[in-house]
Design a protein around this motif. Structure first.
Motif, mmCIF file in Angstrom:
data_model
loop_
_atom_site.group_PDB
_atom_site.id
_atom_site.type_symbol
_atom_site.label_atom_id
_atom_site.label_comp_id
_atom_site.label_asym_id
_atom_site.label_seq_id
_atom_site.Cartn_x
_atom_site.Cartn_y
_atom_site.Cartn_z
ATOM 1 N N SER A 1 0.829 -1.204 0.000
ATOM 2 C CA SER A 1 0.000 0.000 0.000
ATOM 3 C C SER A 1 0.866 1.258 0.000
ATOM 4 N N LEU A 2 1.997 1.200 0.720
ATOM 5 C CA LEU A 2 2.898 2.353 0.742
ATOM 6 C C LEU A 2 3.462 2.599 -0.660
ATOM 7 N N ALA A 3 3.888 1.507 -1.320
ATOM 8 C CA ALA A 3 4.438 1.628 -2.672
ATOM 9 C C ALA A 3 3.378 2.172 -3.628
ATOM 10 N N VAL A 4 2.158 1.641 -3.505
ATOM 11 C CA VAL A 4 1.080 2.055 -4.399
ATOM 12 C C VAL A 4 0.738 3.522 -4.179
ATOM 13 N N PHE A 5 0.719 3.942 -2.903
ATOM 14 C CA PHE A 5 0.443 5.353 -2.632
ATOM 15 C C PHE A 5 1.549 6.227 -3.202
ATOM 16 N N GLY A 6 2.801 5.726 -3.096
ATOM 17 C CA GLY A 6 3.950 6.476 -3.604
ATOM 18 C C GLY A 6 3.878 6.748 -5.097
ATOM 19 N N LEU A 7 3.121 5.923 -5.817
ATOM 20 C CA LEU A 7 2.971 6.112 -7.264
ATOM 21 C C LEU A 7 2.540 7.531 -7.616
ATOM 22 N N LEU A 8 1.609 8.045 -6.788
ATOM 23 C CA LEU A 8 1.050 9.370 -7.050
ATOM 24 C C LEU A 8 2.142 10.427 -7.005
ATOM 25 N N ALA A 9 2.984 10.349 -5.945
ATOM 26 C CA ALA A 9 4.053 11.324 -5.789
ATOM 27 C C ALA A 9 5.094 11.169 -6.898
ATOM 28 N N LEU A 10 5.281 9.917 -7.376
ATOM 29 C CA LEU A 10 6.311 9.653 -8.376
ATOM 30 C C LEU A 10 5.836 9.931 -9.799
ATOM 31 N N SER A 11 4.506 10.088 -9.963
ATOM 32 C CA SER A 11 4.026 10.323 -11.318
ATOM 33 C C SER A 11 4.457 11.717 -11.755
ATOM 34 N N PRO A 12 4.798 11.844 -13.061
ATOM 35 C CA PRO A 12 5.358 13.113 -13.525
ATOM 36 C C PRO A 12 4.353 14.274 -13.401
ATOM 37 N N GLY A 13 4.856 15.475 -13.202
ATOM 38 C CA GLY A 13 3.986 16.652 -13.068
ATOM 39 C C GLY A 13 3.554 16.853 -11.631
ATOM 40 N N SER A 14 2.834 17.936 -11.355
ATOM 41 C CA SER A 14 2.449 18.224 -9.987
ATOM 42 C C SER A 14 1.273 17.351 -9.577
ATOM 43 N N THR A 15 1.256 17.000 -8.275
ATOM 44 C CA THR A 15 0.226 16.099 -7.765
ATOM 45 C C THR A 15 -1.163 16.725 -7.885
ATOM 46 N N LEU B 1 -6.444 16.722 -10.412
ATOM 47 C CA LEU B 1 -7.468 17.587 -10.975
ATOM 48 C C LEU B 1 -7.980 17.031 -12.302
ATOM 49 N N GLY B 2 -7.047 16.439 -13.057
ATOM 50 C CA GLY B 2 -7.434 15.831 -14.325
ATOM 51 C C GLY B 2 -7.861 16.861 -15.340
ATOM 52 N N PRO B 3 -8.926 16.581 -16.093
ATOM 53 C CA PRO B 3 -9.303 17.451 -17.201
ATOM 54 C C PRO B 3 -10.045 18.723 -16.765
ATOM 55 N N ARG B 4 -10.396 18.857 -15.455
ATOM 56 C CA ARG B 4 -11.149 20.044 -15.024
ATOM 57 C C ARG B 4 -10.278 21.292 -15.104
ATOM 58 N N PRO B 5 -10.882 22.473 -15.229
ATOM 59 C CA PRO B 5 -10.082 23.710 -15.319
ATOM 60 C C PRO B 5 -9.311 23.961 -14.019
ATOM 61 N N ALA B 6 -8.035 24.396 -14.169
ATOM 62 C CA ALA B 6 -7.162 24.549 -13.013
ATOM 63 C C ALA B 6 -7.320 25.933 -12.398
ATOM 64 N N THR B 7 -8.496 26.231 -11.817
ATOM 65 C CA THR B 7 -8.667 27.490 -11.113
ATOM 66 C C THR B 7 -8.006 27.403 -9.751
ATOM 67 N N ALA B 8 -7.739 28.567 -9.134
ATOM 68 C CA ALA B 8 -7.080 28.591 -7.825
ATOM 69 C C ALA B 8 -7.936 27.865 -6.791
ATOM 70 N N GLU B 9 -9.302 28.075 -6.850
ATOM 71 C CA GLU B 9 -10.183 27.423 -5.873
ATOM 72 C C GLU B 9 -10.130 25.909 -6.030
ATOM 73 N N ALA B 10 -10.186 25.457 -7.305
ATOM 74 C CA ALA B 10 -10.181 24.015 -7.549
ATOM 75 C C ALA B 10 -8.902 23.386 -6.995
ATOM 76 N N LEU B 11 -7.750 24.039 -7.277
ATOM 77 C CA LEU B 11 -6.478 23.512 -6.785
ATOM 78 C C LEU B 11 -6.457 23.495 -5.258
ATOM 79 N N ASP B 12 -7.008 24.568 -4.648
ATOM 80 C CA ASP B 12 -7.076 24.633 -3.185
ATOM 81 C C ASP B 12 -7.912 23.493 -2.617
#
Lengths: 272, 317
Positions: B23-37, B42-53
Motif C-alpha cells: 500500500s505504501l508503494a502504491v500510494f507512492g505512485l502518485l508522488a512519483l508520477s510526472p507533473g504536480s500532484t 485535478l485531471g481534465p477540469r479547469p485549473a482554477t485557484a479554488e479548484a487547486l485549493d
C-alpha cells in the motif's frame, strides 16, 4: 525414444537461436525496404510483389520492420537477463554460502516479491511513472532478481557439505575467494541455464509492455508494438500481426527448450 | 483443524505486513508520477485557484508524505479508495462495474485448466512413451512458454477471422453469448497453465504408479481403472492446486493483456485506460486490490495443501 525427441527439440531450438543471432547482426541490411518509410497509397496490402509480407496501415513494409526489430527484440531482454543473473548470482552466493542474516534478509525479500502480482506492477510502474524503455528494463530486472536469487541459493546450499569446500576452508582461504574461485564454477551450469529462462521472461514481458503501448517508443518496429498496431488489420493483411506473434512465440519457445534442457543437465550433474 | 489455525496464526501477520508495504508503494505512485500532484488529481477540469485549493485540502497535500499516506490508508480501510480523476465516480464503483467480466474470464480459464490439464496429463502418463504421450508432451513444451497476447492474436485470426467460429470483439450479452465471446480469451489466458498442469500431472502420476504399493495393488488384481482414479488422480491434487493458485495470481496481469487483445471491458482494460488517461487513483485502487487478492489466494492455496495432503498436516503439527 524420449531422449531422441528431446534431442530433436533441442537441436531445432539451437538452429532457431542461430538464425536469430544472424538476424541481429545482419537484420537491418537484409531488409528489402526502409522500415520507416510509409506509402499511404499502399496501405494494408496483402503479400505481393515488392512486399513479401504485405504492408501495415501506413504502408510500411512488414518484412523490413520485422527484420529491423530483431535487434531490439533480442538485445533489451539480453541486457535484463545478464544484469539479473549477475546480481542474483552475487546475492545467491551471499545468501547460500554465508547464511545467517544475509540469508534471512535475501529470502524474505524473495518471499515478498513472490507473493505479488509482478507483471501487473511492472505495467503500473512503467505506465504511471513513465521513463519509457530504460525504465522498463530496470523494473523488469529488479522484479526478476528475487526468483533468480532463490535458484542460485538452492544450488549453493546443495554444494555446501561437499569435500572440496571443506578442503578449501581447511586451507584457510578467504570466504570471498572460495565463493568466487571454487564455488562459482560448480554452480555455473545452473546459473547459465537459468539466465536463458530469465531471457525468455524479459523478452515476453518487454513485448507485452510494447503491446500495451509502454516501453518501446511509438513508431519503433518493435514486435510487440507491431502486434498491437496491426491487430485491427487481421482481415486486410493478417500477416502484419501474425508474423510478429509467431516470432515472439518462436523466440520464447526455442530459448525455453534450451534453458530447460541445460537446467535438467545441470541438476543431474549436481546430484551425482 | 489445528494445523490450519497454526498456519493462519503464522501467516496472517506476515500477509498484513506485506499488504502494508504494497500500500505504501502504491500510494507512492502518485508522488512519483510526472507533473504536480494537484494537477494529476485535478485531471481534465479547469485549473482554477479554488479548484487547486480544494484538491490540496481534500488530499491533505500541504502535509508531510506519511500523513497523506495515513489519511489515504484510513480511507482505503473504510472502503474509500478515492475518486476517479476521469469520471468523478468513486474508484471502488469503477472497479466493481468492470469486475464481473474479469472474474468470469478467470473462472472460465480455471475450468479449462482443470478439465483439460489433468486428463491430458493422466493420458500421457498412462501411455508413457507412446504416441499420445509424445504428442501431449510436445504440445506442452510449445504451449508453456507461449505468451498469452501473441497466442490471443493467433487464435483470433484462426478461429475468429478464418473459421468464423467465435466472435472477434467484445464481451457479448449475458448467458450463452458471453460464453462464446469469452472462449478464445479464456483459452489464451489458460494455455500456458494448461501445459504446466499437464506436465505436473504426468510427472505426479508416473511417480505414484511406479511406487511399490501400486505394484502390489496391481499384483492383487485391482483393475487399472481403480488404480488411476483412486491413486493417480488424488496425487495430482497438489500440483493442480498450485497451478490454479498461480493462474488466479497471474490472472490480473494476464487479464490486462488478454482484455486488450480481445477488446473486453474488464478490470484489465480499466487499468490500461486509466494509465493512458493518467487516472492515478483508479490505477492505485486496482493495483492494491489485485495485490490483496494475490496474497489471499496464496494463503488459501497453502490452506488447501493442508486439506489435500495428510503428510503436510502431520509435518505442520
Amino acid at each position: 525414444m524420449r531422449a531422441r525427441a528431446g534431442d530433436l527439440a533441442a537441436a531445432a531450438s539451437l538452429v532457431t537461436v542461430g538464425v536469430f543471432a544472424v538476424l541481429i547482426v545482419a537484420g537491418g541490411r537484409l531488409a528489402p525496404a526502409d522500415p520507416q518509410r510509409g506509402d499511404l497509397a499502399a496501405s494494408a496490402l496483402g503479400p505481393g510483389a515488392g512486399h513479401p509480407l504485405g504492408t501495415d496501415e501506413l504502408g510500411r513494409d512488414i518484412l523490413s520492420r520485422l527484420l529491423a526489430g530483431t535487434q531490439d527484440a533480442i538485445v533489451g531482454p539480453l541486457a535484463v537477463a545478464l544484469a539479473t543473473t549477475l546480481i542474483a548470482t552475487a546475492l545467491g552466493l551471499l545468501a547460500g554460502y554465508r547464511g545467517g542474516w544475509a540469508d534471512a534478509v535475501v529470502m524474505r525479500c524473495a518471499d515478498f516479491a513472490h507473493s505479488l502480482p509482478v507483471g501487473l506492477l511492472t505495467i503500473v510502474v512503467v505506465g504511471v511513472i513513465g521513463g519509457g524503455y530504460p525504465m522498463a528494463l530496470v523494473t523488469l530486472t529488479v522484479l526478476a532478481i528475487p526468483a533468480d536469487t532463490r535458484v542460485v541459493r538452492g544450488v549453493v546450499l546443495a554444494q555446501r557439505g561437499l569435500p572440496y569446500l571443506e578442503a578449501a576452508q581447511v586451507l584457510g582461504l578467504r570466504r570471498t575467494r572460495i565463493a568466487i574461485v571454487h564455488l562459482l564454477p560448480n554452480v555455473a551450469p545452473t546459473v547459465v541455464a537459468n539466465c536463458l529462462l530469465t531471457f525468455v521472461y524479459a523478452l515476453v514481458s518487454l513485448s507485452a509492455l510494447s503491446f500495451l503501448g509502454l516501453g518501446s517508443p511509438a513508431g519503433s518496429p518493435d514486435w510487440g508494438r507491431m502486434l498491437f498496431e496491426n491487430r485491427t488489420l487481421l482481415d486486410l493483411n493478417p500477416w502484419a500481426s501474425i508474423t510478429p506473434a509467431l516470432l515472439i512465440v518462436l523466440a520464447a519457445v526455442s530459448m525455453t527448450v534450451l534453458g530447460d534442457r541445460l537446467l535438467d543437465r545441470a541438476l543431474d550433474r549436481s546430484r551425482t | 483443524m489445528r494445523p490450519a489455525l497454526r498456519l493462519l496464526a503464522r501467516r496472517l501477520p506476515v500477509s498484513a505486513l506485506l499488504l502494508l508495504a504494497v500500500s505504501l508503494a502504491v500510494f507512492g505512485l502518485l508522488a512519483l508520477s510526472p507533473g504536480s500532484t494537484e494537477r494529476a488529481l485535478l485531471g481534465p477540469r479547469p485549473a482554477t485557484a479554488e479548484a487547486l485549493d480544494a484538491i490540496r485540502h481534500r488530499y491533505h497535500l500541504d502535509q508531510p508524505f506519511l500523513v497523506q499516506y495515513g489519511h489515504w490508508l484510513g480511507g482505503v480501510l473504510r472502503g474509500d479508495m478515492g475518486v476517479s480523476v476521469q469520471t468523478g465516480e468513486p474508484v471502488a464503483a469503477r472497479i466493481a462495474e468492470r469486475l464481473s467480466i474479469t472474474l468470469e474470464l478467470g473462472l472460465y480459464a480455471t475450468l479449462l485448466i482443470v478439465l483439460l490439464g489433468v486428463p491430458l496429463g493422466l493420458l500421457a502418463a498412462a501411455r508413457r512413451d507412446g504416441a499420445a504421450d509424445h504428442a501431449v508432451s510436445a504440445g506442452a513444451v510449445l504451449a508453456v512458454s507461449a505468451p498469452s497476447f501473441a497466442v490471443g492474436v493467433l487464435l483470433l485470426y484462426v478461429f475468429g477471422v478464418r473459421l468464423g467460429w467465435f466472435p472477434v470483439f467484445g464481451a457479448g450479452e449475458e448467458g450463452w453469448d458471453r460464453v462464446r465471446h469469452l472462449t478464445l480469451p479464456a483459452v489464451a489466458l489458460a494455455l500456458s497453465q494448461i501445459a504446466l498442469v499437464t506436465r505436473q500431472t504426468r510427472a505426479a502420476a508416473i511417480d505414484v504408479v511406479s511406487r511399490d504399493h501400486l505394484t502390489f495393488a496391481r499384483a492383487r488384481g485391482l483393475p487399472g481403472r481403480v488404480i488411476w482414479r483412486r491413486y493417480a488422480l488424488r496425487n495430482t491434487a497438489v500440483p493442480v492446486t498450485t497451478s490454479v493458485g498461480l493462474v488466479l495470481a497471474y490472472a490480473m496481469t494476464g487479464a490486462v493483456l488478454v482484455e486488450v487483445t480481445f477488446s473486453l471491458p474488464g478490470v484489465g482494460a480499466l487499468v490500461m485506460e486509466s494509465v493512458s488517461n493518467k487516472d492515478v487513483p483508479v490505477v492505485q485502487g486496482v493495483a492494491l486490490s489485485a495485490a490483496a487478492a494475490v496474497i489471499a489466494v496464496n494463503l488459501l492455496v497453502d490452506l488447501a495443501y493442508l486439506a489435500l495432503d495428510p503428510r503436510l498436516r502431520q509435518a505442520a503439527s
